[in-house]
Design an enzyme around this catalytic site. Sequence first.
Site, mmCIF file in Angstrom:
data_model
loop_
_atom_site.group_PDB
_atom_site.id
_atom_site.type_symbol
_atom_site.label_atom_id
_atom_site.label_comp_id
_atom_site.label_asym_id
_atom_site.label_seq_id
_atom_site.Cartn_x
_atom_site.Cartn_y
_atom_site.Cartn_z
ATOM 1 N N GLY A 234 0.851 -1.182 -0.035
ATOM 2 C CA GLY A 234 -0.036 0.085 -0.051
ATOM 3 C C GLY A 234 0.771 1.258 0.089
ATOM 4 N N GLU A 268 3.605 -6.723 1.651
ATOM 5 C CA GLU A 268 3.241 -7.244 0.144
ATOM 6 C C GLU A 268 3.189 -6.085 -0.504
ATOM 7 O OE1 GLU A 268 -0.793 -8.375 0.898
ATOM 8 O OE2 GLU A 268 -0.365 -9.890 2.174
ATOM 9 N N PRO A 269 4.469 -5.302 -0.669
ATOM 10 C CA PRO A 269 4.530 -3.967 -1.639
ATOM 11 C C PRO A 269 4.414 -4.477 -3.177
ATOM 12 C CG PRO A 269 6.632 -4.595 -0.770
ATOM 13 C CD PRO A 269 5.679 -5.629 0.086
ATOM 14 N N GLY A 270 3.652 -3.623 -3.739
ATOM 15 C CA GLY A 270 3.765 -3.720 -5.149
ATOM 16 C C GLY A 270 3.994 -2.509 -5.773
ATOM 17 N N ARG A 271 3.190 -1.472 -5.952
ATOM 18 C CA ARG A 271 3.471 -0.218 -6.465
ATOM 19 C C ARG A 271 4.651 0.479 -6.128
ATOM 20 N NH1 ARG A 271 -0.960 3.236 -7.831
ATOM 21 N NH2 ARG A 271 -2.240 2.069 -6.220
ATOM 22 N N TYR A 311 -9.487 5.705 -12.645
ATOM 23 C CA TYR A 311 -9.418 6.290 -11.012
ATOM 24 C C TYR A 311 -9.312 7.695 -11.159
ATOM 25 C CZ TYR A 311 -7.612 1.309 -10.438
ATOM 26 O OH TYR A 311 -7.500 0.125 -10.507
ATOM 27 N N CYS A 337 -12.650 4.496 -28.832
ATOM 28 C CA CYS A 337 -13.622 5.399 -28.907
ATOM 29 C C CYS A 337 -14.652 5.409 -27.665
ATOM 30 C CB CYS A 337 -14.850 4.823 -30.089
ATOM 31 S SG CYS A 337 -13.945 4.820 -31.884
ATOM 32 N N GLU A 338 -14.032 6.176 -26.676
ATOM 33 C CA GLU A 338 -14.764 6.587 -25.324
ATOM 34 C C GLU A 338 -14.235 7.813 -24.910
ATOM 35 O OE1 GLU A 338 -15.978 4.276 -22.887
ATOM 36 O OE2 GLU A 338 -15.631 2.297 -23.764
HETATM 37 N N1 LLP Z 1 -1.610 -7.141 -1.032
HETATM 38 C C1 LLP Z 1 -2.929 -7.045 -1.348
HETATM 39 C C2 LLP Z 1 -3.849 -8.033 -0.567
HETATM 40 C C3 LLP Z 1 -3.490 -6.382 -2.443
HETATM 41 O O1 LLP Z 1 -4.886 -6.400 -2.612
HETATM 42 C C4 LLP Z 1 -2.703 -5.439 -2.770
HETATM 43 C C5 LLP Z 1 -2.898 -4.395 -4.090
HETATM 44 C C6 LLP Z 1 -1.319 -5.381 -2.653
HETATM 45 C C7 LLP Z 1 -0.819 -6.064 -1.489
HETATM 46 C C8 LLP Z 1 -0.352 -4.358 -3.221
HETATM 47 O O2 LLP Z 1 -0.593 -3.089 -2.852
HETATM 48 P P1 LLP Z 1 0.340 -1.869 -3.389
HETATM 49 O O3 LLP Z 1 1.448 -1.919 -2.528
HETATM 50 O O4 LLP Z 1 0.514 -2.113 -4.980
HETATM 51 O O5 LLP Z 1 -0.560 -0.622 -3.103
HETATM 52 N N2 LLP Z 1 -4.781 -0.900 -9.835
HETATM 53 C C9 LLP Z 1 -4.973 0.055 -8.717
HETATM 54 C C10 LLP Z 1 -4.299 -0.385 -7.448
HETATM 55 C C11 LLP Z 1 -4.990 -1.787 -6.880
HETATM 56 C C12 LLP Z 1 -4.317 -2.537 -5.837
HETATM 57 C C13 LLP Z 1 -5.204 -3.734 -5.392
HETATM 58 N N3 LLP Z 1 -4.210 -4.519 -4.199
HETATM 59 C C14 LLP Z 1 -4.202 1.351 -9.177
HETATM 60 O O6 LLP Z 1 -3.778 1.264 -10.296
HETATM 61 O O7 LLP Z 1 -3.949 2.282 -8.480
#
Ligand code: LLP
Length: 413
Positions: A234, A268-271, A311, A337-338
């Site tokens: 997050g 669990e970092p992604g972004r 978003y 086309c949107e």
């Molecule tokens: N763990 C769980 C259970 C999650 O649902 C998510 C993201 C993460 C970890 C990773 O979160 P992060 O560190 O990336 O914030 N498509 C959207 C973001 C959707 C996030 C969904 N869950 C966007 O483009 O902003």
Amino acid sequence: MSQLTSHIEQVAIEDLVKTYGTPLYVYSKASITEAFKRYQDAFGARKHLICYAVKANSNLSVIRLLADLGAGFDIVSRGELLRVLKAGGDPTKVIFSGVGKTREDLRFALETGIHCFNVESEAELYRLNEEAGKLGLMAPISFRVNPDVDAKTHPYISTGLRENKFGIPYDQAVRLYEAAHQLPHIAIKGIDCHIGSQLTELSPYCDAVDRMLKLIDALKEKGIELEHFDMGGGLGIDYQGETLITPQTLVDMIYEKLGDRDLMMTMEPGRSIVGDSGYLLTEVILTKENEGKHFAVVDAAMNDLIRPALYESWMRIETTQASDAPVHNYDIVGPVCETGDFLGKNRDLALSAGDILVVKQAGAYGFVMSSNYNTRGRAAEILIDQDQAYLIRERERLEDLFANEKVVSFDER
Ligand code: LLP
């Protein structure tokens, strides 16, 4: 006026566009590596597991790079688990999140021998116990508990509120842990929460940690000892000058609250691992003016990058070189086309047809959310290491888009 971006690491964008065309996703290896190391450094010698959230960017080379750096993986589907295995990731460092795991998903992950299932409902708990029983295995679990805190982010990416579909209700957690404790094929390992994405304030994390620790202590009193505490992902990134929480600040806050509880921390970092690393390159097809409103129509569209449309996300858009063209206030739009098909609105830019635009911070939730809408092939992906560019996914050919379709003919009925 906008900034210029002419190179990614040491590779000229002009050369990338000449070789690979547009739209093109480009990622910097150095950026991903640095971002991951910031988490590792934040934990230092403390026991931890950083499970990169594969959903943010699931290219096999990105997974491989992170696996080599020591990452574990947070997955939400059987497909993502297959990707991790294919890329050489360690299954014993995989955690499986998601509200709708099917029996096939559960079986495959059990047979693979993952680190932990983040169980998100009572129904899933019993199903997992059954499937593990059939295989003669023990299923390692955490419950994903919904702490009911407001993450103060976009409602679509806020996940820790009572009304969200995720996790088990806070008030049910003790009862469900006790139930799980009785099941023959369930091994309780930890506890998990994830409150949302693109978080830029520490206070929701603080509230969530406080609530989770209360639960951890209550479980201990009932004789249920946990090995790990997973705080989800997050952390936000800088799309538009946001003030950020660093991994260090977050980790220090958590450990201060943990005190002498002996728990392995998981995240669990992604972004925040891949977001900054990515660039979407797109060419201006033409510019046009409708009743005083200026548009730059580019060859990337909402099917390539849906974040602005879905978003209303603001993403930086820069040019690659100085231009003599007049500056106008442009909406940067795609060919789909949107009306919602835009990458950015009201950007003061000097543009001409043929110019290249660079959408920044596009490494997370960019390519992975792309689609074939309007029968548009998905972009190619490139990974840069210093002065070298590696093609890590070929551009989709138009014929590929309907290769699985059949033409039914009713002529002879
Ligand atoms: N763990 C769980 C259970 C999650 O649902 C998510 C993201 C993460 C970890 C990773 O979160 P992060 O560190 O990336 O914030 N498509 C959207 C973001 C959707 C996030 C969904 N869950 C966007 O483009 O902003």
